[in-house]
Design an enzyme around this catalytic site. Structure first.
Site, mmCIF file in Angstrom:
data_model
loop_
_atom_site.group_PDB
_atom_site.id
_atom_site.type_symbol
_atom_site.label_atom_id
_atom_site.label_comp_id
_atom_site.label_asym_id
_atom_site.label_seq_id
_atom_site.Cartn_x
_atom_site.Cartn_y
_atom_site.Cartn_z
ATOM 1 N N LYS A 191 68.034 85.005 133.546
ATOM 2 C CA LYS A 191 69.018 84.912 132.463
ATOM 3 C C LYS A 191 68.775 86.004 131.426
ATOM 4 C CE LYS A 191 69.529 83.134 128.573
ATOM 5 N NZ LYS A 191 70.404 84.146 127.928
ATOM 6 N N GLU A 265 55.669 85.596 127.042
ATOM 7 C CA GLU A 265 55.353 86.822 126.299
ATOM 8 C C GLU A 265 56.119 86.739 124.993
ATOM 9 O OE1 GLU A 265 53.210 88.970 127.005
ATOM 10 O OE2 GLU A 265 52.835 88.413 129.094
ATOM 11 N N CYS A 299 57.887 94.041 120.946
ATOM 12 C CA CYS A 299 56.870 93.013 120.671
ATOM 13 C C CYS A 299 55.537 93.667 120.301
ATOM 14 C CB CYS A 299 56.715 92.069 121.848
ATOM 15 S SG CYS A 299 56.440 92.903 123.405
ATOM 16 N N GLU A 398 56.874 88.664 111.901
ATOM 17 C CA GLU A 398 57.391 89.708 112.792
ATOM 18 C C GLU A 398 58.815 90.049 112.356
ATOM 19 O OE1 GLU A 398 58.493 88.671 116.900
ATOM 20 O OE2 GLU A 398 57.420 90.476 117.512
HETATM 21 P P1 NAP Z 1 65.121 84.503 121.476
HETATM 22 O O1 NAP Z 1 66.071 83.516 120.915
HETATM 23 O O2 NAP Z 1 63.724 84.113 121.693
HETATM 24 O O3 NAP Z 1 65.788 84.984 122.865
HETATM 25 C C1 NAP Z 1 65.093 85.382 124.010
HETATM 26 C C2 NAP Z 1 65.759 84.790 125.254
HETATM 27 O O4 NAP Z 1 65.660 83.364 125.243
HETATM 28 C C3 NAP Z 1 67.240 85.072 125.338
HETATM 29 O O5 NAP Z 1 67.635 85.234 126.691
HETATM 30 C C4 NAP Z 1 67.827 83.810 124.758
HETATM 31 O O6 NAP Z 1 69.158 83.592 125.121
HETATM 32 C C5 NAP Z 1 66.935 82.757 125.344
HETATM 33 N N1 NAP Z 1 66.913 81.493 124.619
HETATM 34 C C6 NAP Z 1 67.225 81.239 123.318
HETATM 35 N N2 NAP Z 1 67.021 79.943 123.027
HETATM 36 C C7 NAP Z 1 66.563 79.350 124.160
HETATM 37 C C8 NAP Z 1 66.159 78.024 124.495
HETATM 38 N N3 NAP Z 1 66.171 77.048 123.592
HETATM 39 N N4 NAP Z 1 65.735 77.774 125.747
HETATM 40 C C9 NAP Z 1 65.700 78.744 126.669
HETATM 41 N N5 NAP Z 1 66.079 80.013 126.416
HETATM 42 C C10 NAP Z 1 66.498 80.329 125.173
HETATM 43 O O7 NAP Z 1 65.127 85.809 120.617
HETATM 44 P P2 NAP Z 1 66.323 86.353 119.677
HETATM 45 O O8 NAP Z 1 66.931 85.243 118.906
HETATM 46 O O9 NAP Z 1 67.208 87.177 120.523
HETATM 47 O O10 NAP Z 1 65.520 87.293 118.690
HETATM 48 C C11 NAP Z 1 64.948 86.716 117.534
HETATM 49 C C12 NAP Z 1 63.557 87.254 117.280
HETATM 50 O O11 NAP Z 1 62.747 87.026 118.424
HETATM 51 C C13 NAP Z 1 63.463 88.746 117.072
HETATM 52 O O12 NAP Z 1 63.800 89.112 115.775
HETATM 53 C C14 NAP Z 1 62.012 88.974 117.400
HETATM 54 O O13 NAP Z 1 61.208 88.643 116.317
HETATM 55 C C15 NAP Z 1 61.770 88.029 118.533
HETATM 56 N N6 NAP Z 1 61.899 88.694 119.851
HETATM 57 C C16 NAP Z 1 60.761 89.028 120.515
HETATM 58 C C17 NAP Z 1 60.849 89.686 121.716
HETATM 59 C C18 NAP Z 1 59.636 90.085 122.490
HETATM 60 O O14 NAP Z 1 59.690 91.026 123.259
HETATM 61 N N7 NAP Z 1 58.527 89.378 122.358
HETATM 62 C C19 NAP Z 1 62.089 90.029 122.265
HETATM 63 C C20 NAP Z 1 63.246 89.657 121.555
HETATM 64 C C21 NAP Z 1 63.123 88.996 120.374
HETATM 65 P P3 NAP Z 1 70.351 84.252 124.225
HETATM 66 O O15 NAP Z 1 69.812 85.417 123.512
HETATM 67 O O16 NAP Z 1 71.320 84.631 125.246
HETATM 68 O O17 NAP Z 1 70.818 83.169 123.312
#
Ligand code: NAP
Ligand code: MG
Length: 496
Positions: A191, A265, A299, A398
């Site tokens: 996904k 991760e 990250c 972060e």
């Molecule tokens: P996120 O919500 O953690 O999204 C990552 C993935 O998880 C996406 O595919 C998302 O789907 C999915 N997801 C969201 N809620 C979920 C749930 N309850 N159960 C299962 N899967 C779920 O991250 P974000 O909201 O895009 O970004 C927010 C913050 O996360 C960023 O500002 C950053 O601090 C952090 N982040 C970290 C990394 C990393 O590489 N460690 C990468 C991205 C973001 P959808 O996006 O399609 O809703």
């Protein structure tokens, strides 16, 4: 902002315009309930394409397809054939790298030149590296004390894996997830993030073209509810997730209740320490790229800088100067080194942190608080805060944007204490000419990775991941292969 954006290649333009389907059981299909959602170009905020919004029925169908491939054609393949399919996929990604780099730039805002130089080669080499593994997955014969007994182990695929990935390296993350799972013999429901669904759908076409049996890889575009439905699905054996610590915690809890395998991760607030004897040219270049690469949406971004007081003013001054000159622009412009942030939401979030830092009394030495409403794309210039305190939100949380916080230190112990004062533990860096100092600090820093006189070095063979709130398990290398394998112990009575 300068801008001279060349037209999109015919291949990428045709792909973006195409009707997009979920990839389930070897077919591209609309969502069962016909729902779609839009994806946007962060360089312009313009609508790019509509993609299917996978709901519970699609999650059921994809998991069923993955199960039947596991119990059927894929599961029956000899290891050597799995290996060849991964080699073929690497070749196909390579043949289509230019188009994929454009799709990635359009959908996620990462400069096309960066995709070509970094993300695409990394994805290709990841498939290549893991293509070597299927024929090397071996059990063991165990020298047990029971007489007339043969005891051996088999390494078996964990099963159906839900792989949930973020928007910051969409294609590379897909490769990081798919390659080890397929090498181990698992099947997958992938996904991608809602912000960047397109490159995963193009990759699905290449999976199809490579000749993987239907259902081996399935791709569901959707949002967090799609991801949550996958996590909760009884047919899923393992969850591999990259994204925020907040969602990672929730997934770990849900997976824990069901005793599913899980690797995570997550985030980081990574400290970068510059000792008094460091090569300052190298440290400035490393610190700059360490935080601002991919506009800080990484990250392992080097987001906290601690510099020995004797070099602090010079280092901070040079970083501020370089930040002021950074070429920020549209992702398809070849002059761009730093693209926009991925979305309006991320823009607001980073803007909020910049405002918060200023309000808390930190000094903004480079960059600016961007306008409340972005003009065109979601551009935020590289920013640098000094005069921070350990308790400020900009120091602790972060940000996931191009925002560096810097502070001086006097004693090395103080630098280690500052560096380790975080709930996270993903990456840390040390810049010094002293081998003894470098390796002593490498041992004292609480993180999954330490970079000595470098930042963000990587290789598919080298484990990648974090401790504490930065995650569980490791990507890359044999460590990640093992995360997709179960050990079965077989006991045989040889004297029945
Ligand atoms: P996120 O919500 O953690 O999204 C990552 C993935 O998880 C996406 O595919 C998302 O789907 C999915 N997801 C969201 N809620 C979920 C749930 N309850 N159960 C299962 N899967 C779920 O991250 P974000 O909201 O895009 O970004 C927010 C913050 O996360 C960023 O500002 C950053 O601090 C952090 N982040 C970290 C990394 C990393 O590489 N460690 C990468 C991205 C973001 P959808 O996006 O399609 O809703
Ligand atoms: Mg997009």
């Amino acid at each position: 902002m300068n801008s001279s954006v060349p037209p999109l290649s015919a291949g990428a333009a045709a792909f973006v315009r195409r009707a997009h389907g979920l990839y389930i059981g070897g077919a591209f299909v609309p969502a069962a309930d016909g729902r779609t959602f839009a994806t946007y170009d962060p360089s312009t905020a313009a609508h790019l394409a509509d993609v299917p919004y996978a709901g519970p029925a699609d999650v059921d169908a994809a998991v069923a397809a993955a199960r039947s491939a596991l119990d059927g054609a894929w599961g029956a393949l000899p290891a050597l054939v799995r290996s060849r399919l991964l080699v073929r996929l690497a070749e196909l990604v390579e043949e289509n790298a230019a188009e994929l780099a454009e799709i990635e730039a359009l959908d996620g805002g990462k400069p096309v030149s960066v995709n070509e130089a970094m993300d695409l080669p990394a994805a290709i080499e990841h498939f290549r590296y893991y293509s070597g593994w299927p024929t090397k997955i071996e059990g063991a014969t165990i020298p047990v004390y029971l007489p007339d007994t043969l005891c051996y182990t088999r390494k078996e695929p964990v099963g159906v894996c839900a792989q949930i990935i973020p928007w910051n390296y969409p294609l590379m993350m897909a490769a990081w997830k798919l390659a080890p799972a397929l090498a181990a013999g698992c099947t997958v429901v992938l996904k991608p993030a809602e912000q960047t669904p397109l490159s995963a759908l193009r990759l699905a076409e290449l999976v199809e073209e490579a000749g993987f049996p239907p259902g081996t890889v399935n791709v569901l575009t959707g949002d967090g509810t799609t991801g949550a439905a996958l996590v909760d699905h009884d047919g899923v054996d393992k969850i591999a997730f990259t994204g925020s610590t907040e969602v990672g915690r929730e997934i770990a809890a849900r997976a824990g209740a069901r005793l599913k395998r899980v690797t995570l991760e997550l985030g980081g607030k990574n400290p970068n320490i510059v000792l008094a004897d460091a090569d300052l040219d190298a440290a400035v270049a490393g610190a700059f790229d360490g935080i601002y690469f991919n506009s800080g949406q990484t990250c392992i971004a080097a987001s906290r800088l601690y510099v020995h007081r004797s070099r602090y003013e010079e280092m901070v001054g040079r970083l501020a100067e370089a930040a002021a000159k950074a070429e920020v622009g549209p992702a398809l412009d070849r002059a761009t080194r730093f693209g926009p942030l991925v979305s309006a939401e991320q823009y607001d979030r980073v803007r909020g942190y910049l405002r918060d830092g200023v309000a808390a009394g930190a000094t903004l030495r480079a960059g600016e608080v961007p306008a409340e409403s972005p003009e065109g794309g979601y551009y935020v210039r590289p920013a640098l805060f000094t005069d921070i305190t350990p308790g400020m939100r900009i120091t602790r949380e972060e940000i996931f944007g191009p925002v560096l916080v810097a502070a001086p230190f006097d004693e090395t112990d103080e630098a280690v204490a500052l560096a380790n004062d975080t709930p996270y533990g993903l990456a840390a860096g040390v810049w010094t000419r002293s081998l003894a100092q470098a390796h002593t600090l490498a041992a004292r820093l609480r993180s999954g990775m330490v970079y000595l006189n470098s930042w963000a070095s990587g290789d598919p063979a080298a484990p990648f991941g974090g401790v504490k709130a930065s995650g569980i398990g490791r990507e890359m290398g044999q460590a990640n292969l093992d995360a997709y394998l179960e050990t079965k112990t077989v006991w045989t009575n040889l004297a029945p």
